[in-house]
Motif scaffolding. Structure first.
Motif, PDB file in Angstrom:
ATOM      1  N   ALA A  70     -21.809  24.298  35.336  1.00 50.58           N
ATOM      2  CA  ALA A  70     -21.059  25.065  34.475  1.00 50.58           C
ATOM      3  C   ALA A  70     -20.379  26.145  35.628  1.00 50.58           C
ATOM      4  CB  ALA A  70     -21.671  25.913  33.497  1.00 50.58           C
ATOM      5  N   ILE A  71     -18.946  26.456  35.541  1.00 50.51           N
ATOM      6  CA  ILE A  71     -18.617  27.333  36.583  1.00 50.51           C
ATOM      7  C   ILE A  71     -17.557  28.152  35.854  1.00 50.51           C
ATOM      8  CG2 ILE A  71     -18.399  25.108  38.188  1.00 50.51           C
ATOM      9  CD1 ILE A  71     -15.554  25.101  37.731  1.00 50.51           C
ATOM     10  N   GLY A  72     -17.235  28.162  34.545  1.00 51.85           N
ATOM     11  CA  GLY A  72     -16.295  29.143  34.311  1.00 51.85           C
ATOM     12  C   GLY A  72     -15.985  28.919  32.661  1.00 51.85           C
ATOM     13  N   LEU A  73     -14.555  29.628  32.340  1.00 49.83           N
ATOM     14  CA  LEU A  73     -14.279  29.391  31.207  1.00 49.83           C
ATOM     15  C   LEU A  73     -12.921  28.766  31.293  1.00 49.83           C
ATOM     16  CD1 LEU A  73     -15.063  32.777  29.339  1.00 49.83           C
ATOM     17  CD2 LEU A  73     -16.404  30.840  29.162  1.00 49.83           C
ATOM     18  N   GLY A  74     -12.619  27.990  30.394  1.00 50.78           N
ATOM     19  CA  GLY A  74     -11.029  27.594  30.468  1.00 50.78           C
ATOM     20  C   GLY A  74     -10.079  28.515  30.417  1.00 50.78           C
ATOM     21  N   ALA A  75     -10.660  29.411  29.541  1.00 53.58           N
ATOM     22  CA  ALA A  75      -9.486  30.568  29.369  1.00 53.58           C
ATOM     23  C   ALA A  75      -9.377  31.424  30.800  1.00 53.58           C
ATOM     24  CB  ALA A  75      -9.939  31.510  28.159  1.00 53.58           C
ATOM     25  N   GLY A 108     -16.246  22.401  25.593  1.00 54.63           N
ATOM     26  CA  GLY A 108     -15.898  23.446  24.420  1.00 54.63           C
ATOM     27  C   GLY A 108     -15.076  24.276  25.334  1.00 54.63           C
ATOM     28  N   PRO A 109     -15.383  25.598  25.206  1.00 54.85           N
ATOM     29  CA  PRO A 109     -14.414  26.751  25.854  1.00 54.85           C
ATOM     30  C   PRO A 109     -14.773  26.588  27.222  1.00 54.85           C
ATOM     31  CG  PRO A 109     -16.372  27.733  24.793  1.00 54.85           C
ATOM     32  CD  PRO A 109     -16.304  26.315  24.168  1.00 54.85           C
ATOM     33  N   MET A 110     -15.762  26.055  27.798  1.00 50.48           N
ATOM     34  CA  MET A 110     -16.240  26.060  29.445  1.00 50.48           C
ATOM     35  C   MET A 110     -15.659  24.976  29.982  1.00 50.48           C
ATOM     36  SD  MET A 110     -20.161  27.554  28.524  1.00 50.48           S
ATOM     37  CE  MET A 110     -20.162  28.067  30.170  1.00 50.48           C
ATOM     38  N   LEU A 111     -15.925  25.399  31.380  1.00 46.56           N
ATOM     39  CA  LEU A 111     -15.589  24.205  32.394  1.00 46.56           C
ATOM     40  C   LEU A 111     -16.893  23.888  32.935  1.00 46.56           C
ATOM     41  CD1 LEU A 111     -12.481  25.924  34.066  1.00 46.56           C
ATOM     42  CD2 LEU A 111     -12.429  24.395  32.227  1.00 46.56           C
ATOM     43  N   GLY A 115     -17.922  24.496  17.617  1.00 46.43           N
ATOM     44  CA  GLY A 115     -17.205  25.774  16.794  1.00 46.43           C
ATOM     45  C   GLY A 115     -17.113  26.962  17.814  1.00 46.43           C
ATOM     46  N   LEU A 116     -17.503  26.883  19.020  1.00 46.26           N
ATOM     47  CA  LEU A 116     -17.202  28.049  19.963  1.00 46.26           C
ATOM     48  C   LEU A 116     -16.089  28.251  20.653  1.00 46.26           C
ATOM     49  CD1 LEU A 116     -20.726  28.057  21.554  1.00 46.26           C
ATOM     50  CD2 LEU A 116     -19.921  29.633  19.791  1.00 46.26           C
ATOM     51  N   ALA A 117     -15.634  29.422  20.822  1.00 48.29           N
ATOM     52  CA  ALA A 117     -14.280  29.816  21.356  1.00 48.29           C
ATOM     53  C   ALA A 117     -14.640  31.215  22.306  1.00 48.29           C
ATOM     54  CB  ALA A 117     -13.126  29.971  20.593  1.00 48.29           C
ATOM     55  N   ALA A 118     -13.713  31.102  23.450  1.00 50.90           N
ATOM     56  CA  ALA A 118     -13.965  32.424  24.223  1.00 50.90           C
ATOM     57  C   ALA A 118     -13.465  33.602  23.494  1.00 50.90           C
ATOM     58  CB  ALA A 118     -13.175  32.112  25.515  1.00 50.90           C
ATOM     59  N   LEU A 119     -14.156  34.480  23.489  1.00 52.46           N
ATOM     60  CA  LEU A 119     -13.769  35.850  22.924  1.00 52.46           C
ATOM     61  C   LEU A 119     -12.695  36.440  23.670  1.00 52.46           C
ATOM     62  CD1 LEU A 119     -17.190  37.108  21.400  1.00 52.46           C
ATOM     63  CD2 LEU A 119     -15.351  35.884  20.313  1.00 52.46           C
ATOM     64  N   THR A 120     -12.735  36.259  25.174  1.00 50.95           N
ATOM     65  CA  THR A 120     -11.831  36.897  26.090  1.00 50.95           C
ATOM     66  C   THR A 120     -11.702  35.921  27.263  1.00 50.95           C
ATOM     67  OG1 THR A 120     -11.392  38.757  27.414  1.00 50.95           O
ATOM     68  CG2 THR A 120     -13.916  38.278  26.942  1.00 50.95           C
ATOM     69  N   GLY A 121     -10.646  36.060  27.990  1.00 51.36           N
ATOM     70  CA  GLY A 121     -10.490  35.009  29.126  1.00 51.36           C
ATOM     71  C   GLY A 121     -11.128  35.720  30.350  1.00 51.36           C
TER      72      GLY A 121
END
Length: 363
Positions: free
Chosen positions: A69-74, A174-177, A194-200
């Protein structure tokens, strides 16, 4: 040969010669055996938390053969945005493509453009290098693309022909990379639904503890269920609130509480230091919370969970470190997975270096 290697500025990592330190064969199943008893699980011997040879073994068995896991797509929403991540001794990046997809690659220069790895970079500690993005330097922040595409700052990652760089498997989880250095690796297990990033935004915190100690401290709880590459636990926050915890091998811990999920991604920056990349997730469609209050609460929780790991690292770093310390469900699971991957490594059969200076070859 010792003089030649030293004068060349590095001691090559030679898996074919084995991984030894402090009089121990670190890849021998016997090295792990005393720590894997479910009735009385204990931490690995101190060399696992302080020896460069064990970090090189992990590079061979874990960081180059697992979904990381390295970060968020956002964090990289626009075409050509670039997210750096160093996996073990390898400098990598993920870039957003023009069609919204992802492409992962090794960075242009893995060793700062040097003919050999400089001695100051070969110590088990990531250096702050202003010259390039290599496997021995610390990652910078996300690089957003300019109005005309990749920026000059991206050159150290991309070079002139990024399509010729060695590929890395990269995918949204999901929302992660997540990435895998093996571009033909099987897909990771399914992400939580069902998870999403709350902030980028992601935030970073660094602690004086080996990544293995950090992972098990963050995943402190009682074992609930296990999947092929994850352990699920129940626990409580420092405030007493109930929490559901999931540890995804090797470097992701998800802590769910208060209607939010804190995603903590671990990255070794030294033998005894770990950088945490932290993201906030929540149910899709949920109204945005007070983000600063959420950040404050989660950063305080992480600091509280990390305190025992910092204490354990200090004890294990002492030359007179004695009997191994006890561990719990997450520590036992993590050590079992590391031991299994060490056993499963392909045997090293080729002893010819891919590159070396004349001195480095002992000529």
């Amino acid at each position: 040969m010792a003089l030649a290697a030293a004068s060349a500025g590095f001691v090559p990592d030679r898996p074919d010669l084995g991984h030894r330190a402090e009089g121990l064969d670190l890849a021998d199943p016997a090295f792990f055996a005393g720590s894997l008893d479910p009735a009385a699980p204990r931490l690995l011997p101190p060399a696992a938390y302080r020896a460069l040879a064990f970090a090189e073994l992990e590079d061979d068995a874990v960081w180059t053969r697992s979904w990381l896991a390295i970060g968020l797509g956002a964090e990289i929403p626009a075409p050509d945005d670039l997210l750096p991540f160093t996996a073990g001794h390898h400098g990598l990046h993920v870039q957003r493509t023009r069609d919204g997809g992802l492409v992962g690659r090794f960075n242009k220069a893995q060793h700062g453009g040097c003919r050999a790895v400089p001695l100051q970079c070969r110590t088990g500690t990531k250096t702050r290098c202003s010259f390039t993005a290599c496997g021995y330097s610390r990652d910078g922040a996300v690089l957003p693309a300019g109005t005309e595409g990749p920026t000059p700052a991206m050159h150290q990652y991309l070079g002139l022909r990024p399509e010729r760089l060695l590929p890395v498997a990269a995918r949204a989880w999901g929302p992660m990379l997540r990435i895998n250095l093996d571009h033909a690796a099987a897909a990771p297990e399914a992400p939580p639904e069902g998870l999403a990033a709350l902030t980028g935004e992601t935030r970073r915190a660094e602690f004086a503890a080996n990544w293995k100690l950090a992972a098990q401290a963050l995943a402190e709880g009682d074992r609930f269920a296990e999947a092929p590459d994850s352990l699920h636990l129940t626990g409580r926050l420092a405030t007493g609130e109930a929490a559901a915890i999931a540890a995804h091998f090797p470097n992701l811990v998800l802590i769910e509480a208060r209607g939010e999920t804190c995603a903590v991604m671990l990255q070794p920056t030294a033998l005894g230091r770990t950088l945490l990349r932290i993201g906030l997730l929540g149910p899709k469609g949920r109204a945005a919370p007070d983000l600063e209050a959420s950040w404050d609460a989660w950063l305080a929780e992480i600091a509280a969970r990390m305190a025992p790991a910092v204490t354990a690292q200090a004890a294990l770093s002492r030359p007179d470190a004695g009997e191994a310390l006890p561990t719990k469900a997450a520590g036992l699971w993590l050590q079992q997975n590391i031991a299994a991957r060490v056993r499963a490594r392909p045997a090293a059969t080729d002893s010819q270096p891919l590159y070396a200076t004349a001195q480095g070859r002992g000529c």
